[in-house]
Scaffold this motif. Structure first.
Motif, mmCIF file in Angstrom:
data_model
loop_
_atom_site.group_PDB
_atom_site.id
_atom_site.type_symbol
_atom_site.label_atom_id
_atom_site.label_comp_id
_atom_site.label_asym_id
_atom_site.label_seq_id
_atom_site.Cartn_x
_atom_site.Cartn_y
_atom_site.Cartn_z
ATOM 1 N N HIS A 1 0.814 -1.213 0.000
ATOM 2 C CA HIS A 1 0.000 0.000 0.000
ATOM 3 C C HIS A 1 0.851 1.267 0.000
ATOM 4 C CE1 HIS A 1 -4.174 -1.448 0.276
ATOM 5 N NE2 HIS A 1 -3.619 -2.514 0.821
ATOM 6 N N LEU A 2 2.113 1.135 0.375
ATOM 7 C CA LEU A 2 3.023 2.281 0.328
ATOM 8 C C LEU A 2 3.821 2.326 -0.974
ATOM 9 C CD1 LEU A 2 4.521 2.170 3.965
ATOM 10 C CD2 LEU A 2 2.446 3.297 3.183
ATOM 11 N N ALA A 3 3.717 1.272 -1.760
ATOM 12 C CA ALA A 3 4.575 1.120 -2.934
ATOM 13 C C ALA A 3 4.334 2.183 -3.992
ATOM 14 C CB ALA A 3 4.393 -0.269 -3.533
ATOM 15 N N GLU A 4 3.128 2.732 -4.048
ATOM 16 C CA GLU A 4 2.819 3.772 -5.029
ATOM 17 C C GLU A 4 3.775 4.963 -4.920
ATOM 18 O OE1 GLU A 4 -0.880 6.802 -6.178
ATOM 19 O OE2 GLU A 4 -1.163 5.226 -4.670
ATOM 20 N N SER A 5 4.328 5.150 -3.729
ATOM 21 C CA SER A 5 5.245 6.275 -3.502
ATOM 22 C C SER A 5 6.638 6.026 -4.064
ATOM 23 C CB SER A 5 5.367 6.542 -2.002
ATOM 24 O OG SER A 5 6.026 5.455 -1.365
ATOM 25 N N GLY A 6 6.878 4.832 -4.585
ATOM 26 C CA GLY A 6 8.215 4.478 -5.053
ATOM 27 C C GLY A 6 9.114 3.949 -3.961
ATOM 28 N N LEU A 7 8.519 3.567 -2.831
ATOM 29 C CA LEU A 7 9.283 3.138 -1.655
ATOM 30 C C LEU A 7 10.075 1.857 -1.912
ATOM 31 C CD1 LEU A 7 9.580 3.812 1.473
ATOM 32 C CD2 LEU A 7 7.791 2.100 1.820
ATOM 33 N N LEU A 8 9.504 0.943 -2.711
ATOM 34 C CA LEU A 8 10.098 -0.377 -2.884
ATOM 35 C C LEU A 8 10.891 -0.486 -4.185
ATOM 36 C CD1 LEU A 8 7.077 -2.612 -1.817
ATOM 37 C CD2 LEU A 8 8.995 -1.835 -0.396
ATOM 38 N N LYS A 9 11.917 -1.308 -4.151
ATOM 39 C CA LYS A 9 12.670 -1.608 -5.366
ATOM 40 C C LYS A 9 11.734 -2.284 -6.358
ATOM 41 C CE LYS A 9 16.818 -4.016 -6.977
ATOM 42 N NZ LYS A 9 17.973 -4.847 -6.570
ATOM 43 N N PRO A 10 11.678 -1.809 -7.611
ATOM 44 C CA PRO A 10 10.733 -2.371 -8.579
ATOM 45 C C PRO A 10 10.897 -3.878 -8.773
ATOM 46 C CG PRO A 10 11.705 -0.337 -9.403
ATOM 47 C CD PRO A 10 12.467 -0.700 -8.158
ATOM 48 N N ALA A 11 9.752 -4.539 -9.014
ATOM 49 C CA ALA A 11 9.700 -5.963 -9.350
ATOM 50 C C ALA A 11 10.236 -6.849 -8.220
ATOM 51 C CB ALA A 11 10.456 -6.241 -10.647
ATOM 52 N N THR A 12 10.049 -6.406 -6.970
ATOM 53 C CA THR A 12 10.432 -7.237 -5.824
ATOM 54 C C THR A 12 9.200 -7.531 -4.978
ATOM 55 O OG1 THR A 12 10.985 -5.304 -4.454
ATOM 56 C CG2 THR A 12 12.768 -6.296 -5.732
ATOM 57 N N ASP A 13 9.256 -8.602 -4.219
ATOM 58 C CA ASP A 13 8.167 -9.002 -3.336
ATOM 59 C C ASP A 13 8.015 -7.959 -2.227
ATOM 60 O OD1 ASP A 13 6.518 -10.157 -1.419
ATOM 61 O OD2 ASP A 13 7.517 -12.110 -1.465
ATOM 62 N N PRO A 14 6.840 -7.337 -2.096
ATOM 63 C CA PRO A 14 6.663 -6.319 -1.054
ATOM 64 C C PRO A 14 7.000 -6.811 0.350
ATOM 65 C CG PRO A 14 4.818 -6.258 -2.572
ATOM 66 C CD PRO A 14 5.632 -7.473 -2.934
ATOM 67 N N SER A 15 6.770 -8.101 0.643
ATOM 68 C CA SER A 15 7.041 -8.600 1.990
ATOM 69 C C SER A 15 8.534 -8.599 2.319
ATOM 70 C CB SER A 15 6.468 -10.007 2.175
ATOM 71 O OG SER A 15 7.150 -10.953 1.382
ATOM 72 N N LEU A 16 9.382 -8.594 1.290
ATOM 73 C CA LEU A 16 10.822 -8.488 1.536
ATOM 74 C C LEU A 16 11.178 -7.086 2.020
ATOM 75 C CD1 LEU A 16 12.244 -10.424 -1.553
ATOM 76 C CD2 LEU A 16 11.982 -11.253 0.794
ATOM 77 N N GLY A 17 10.483 -6.090 1.494
ATOM 78 C CA GLY A 17 10.735 -4.713 1.925
ATOM 79 C C GLY A 17 12.082 -4.192 1.480
ATOM 80 N N ILE A 18 12.466 -4.480 0.229
ATOM 81 C CA ILE A 18 13.737 -3.961 -0.292
ATOM 82 C C ILE A 18 13.517 -2.528 -0.752
ATOM 83 C CG2 ILE A 18 15.563 -4.266 -1.994
ATOM 84 C CD1 ILE A 18 14.786 -7.246 -2.099
ATOM 85 N N ALA A 19 14.273 -1.611 -0.190
ATOM 86 C CA ALA A 19 14.061 -0.182 -0.443
ATOM 87 C C ALA A 19 14.561 0.227 -1.814
ATOM 88 C CB ALA A 19 14.766 0.638 0.628
#
Length: 309
Positions: free
Chosen positions: A78-96
């Motif tokens: 839900h925070l990924a829209e901000s560009g917080l996560l490294k593209p094409a990675t599993d959100p549960s990993l939380g790679i910035a």
């Protein structure tokens, strides 16, 4: 890598030197150590005893690991829209990612903490049942619940403080539950606790009560009154605090499913996220008390970044 003196291993130090607000914590064994884990199956009486003696109880694996990891993925997606996560990675990993829109991420975070999914996570039955038993009656979960995400390389960390500073409008028997949402190794900047500091916090609060005796009720309960340091912090200098009180900061490699209960007088802080794997530290801190005790009305609203608490 353990520190050694005359060839004797004394302390397994973290893979990176812990820092907070620009200062490195000492790795000497009389200044840095580890939290003691507790198996939740020991029962509520033993948990209460440890809480009273230590000022904290680190409950290992209290929550289902898989459910915590799934919730981590739900939050970060839900925070990924901000560009917080490294593209094409599993959100549960939380790679910035390398850059993101902080304002958009904060808006999404405010939505998450008002959601039924977050409420359900905080009010899940196994945690609620434990807290009912722990407070000796029906437990009350404060509506104001805080969730934090910290990216690797974030310059600042939460200074040393104890929670009652922000909860003076209600009972002093409030209990904080700090929940790492996902595995949180020492290099990710999780909470650290000043050993034995529940007694120090209580002494500080007694002195503040005397100093604040002539204030109005509104001034007395404020963490920003003239007798308090900036923002209610005890100190931003964590190494100096350990020296001042001749004690240790206690760290831990937390895992998904762990919960730490700590006293409102227990002094704690966070360290800088220096994750070697580029991981986001995600956690929530929520507060319980017996529903029959006085409740601080300021905590009856959802958390907002500008609520000055």
């Amino acid at each position: 890598m353990p520190i050694s003196v005359d060839g004797q291993a004394l302390l397994d130090v973290p893979p990176v030197a812990l820092t907070a607000n620009g200062k490195a914590l000492s790795t000497m064994p009389d200044r840095l150590g580890y939290l003691s884990p507790t198996d939740p199956s020991v029962g509520v009486e033993a948990i209460r005893h440890l809480y009273g003696a230590q000022g904290y109880v680190w409950l290992k694996g209290l929550l289902p690991r898989g459910e915590v990891i799934d919730f981590r993925g739900w939050v970060l997606s839900h925070l990924a829209e901000s560009g917080l996560l490294k593209p094409a990675t599993d959100p549960s990993l939380g790679i910035a990612s390398s850059a993101f829109d902080r304002q958009l991420a904060d808006r999404r975070l405010m939505s998450v903490v008002r959601s039924t999914a977050y409420e359900g996570f905080c009010a899940q039955p196994r945690l609620s049942r434990l807290m009912d038993a722990f407070v000796g009656g029906l437990s009350y979960l404060h509506k104001r619940k805080i969730m934090r995400f910290t990216l690797p390389g974030t310059a600042t960390a939460t200074p040393a403080h104890y929670d009652l500073v922000y909860l003076r409008g209600g009972t002093s028997r409030v209990v904080t539950a700090w929940i790492p949402i996902g595995d949180t190794s020492t290099d990710m900047g999780g909470l650290i606790y000043l050993e034995g500091s529940h007694a120090i916090g209580a002494a500080l609060e007694t002195q503040f009560s005397k100093d604040n005796a002539g204030f109005t009720d509104e001034e007395r309960i404020s963490a920003y009154n003239r007798n308090m340091s900036e923002g209610g912090w005890v100190s931003k200098d964590l190494p100096q605090m350990a020296e001042r009180f001749d004690t240790r900061w206690l760290m831990a490699n937390f895992e998904a499913g762990d919960v730490v209960l700590h006293s409102p007088y227990m002094i704690h802080a966070s360290t800088t996220n220096q994750s070697l794997d580029g991981l986001i530290r995600l956690s929530t801190d929520i507060r319980y008390q017996n529903v029959d005790d006085e409740i601080d009305a300021r905590w009856g609203n959802h958390w907002s970044l500008d609520d000055m608490l």
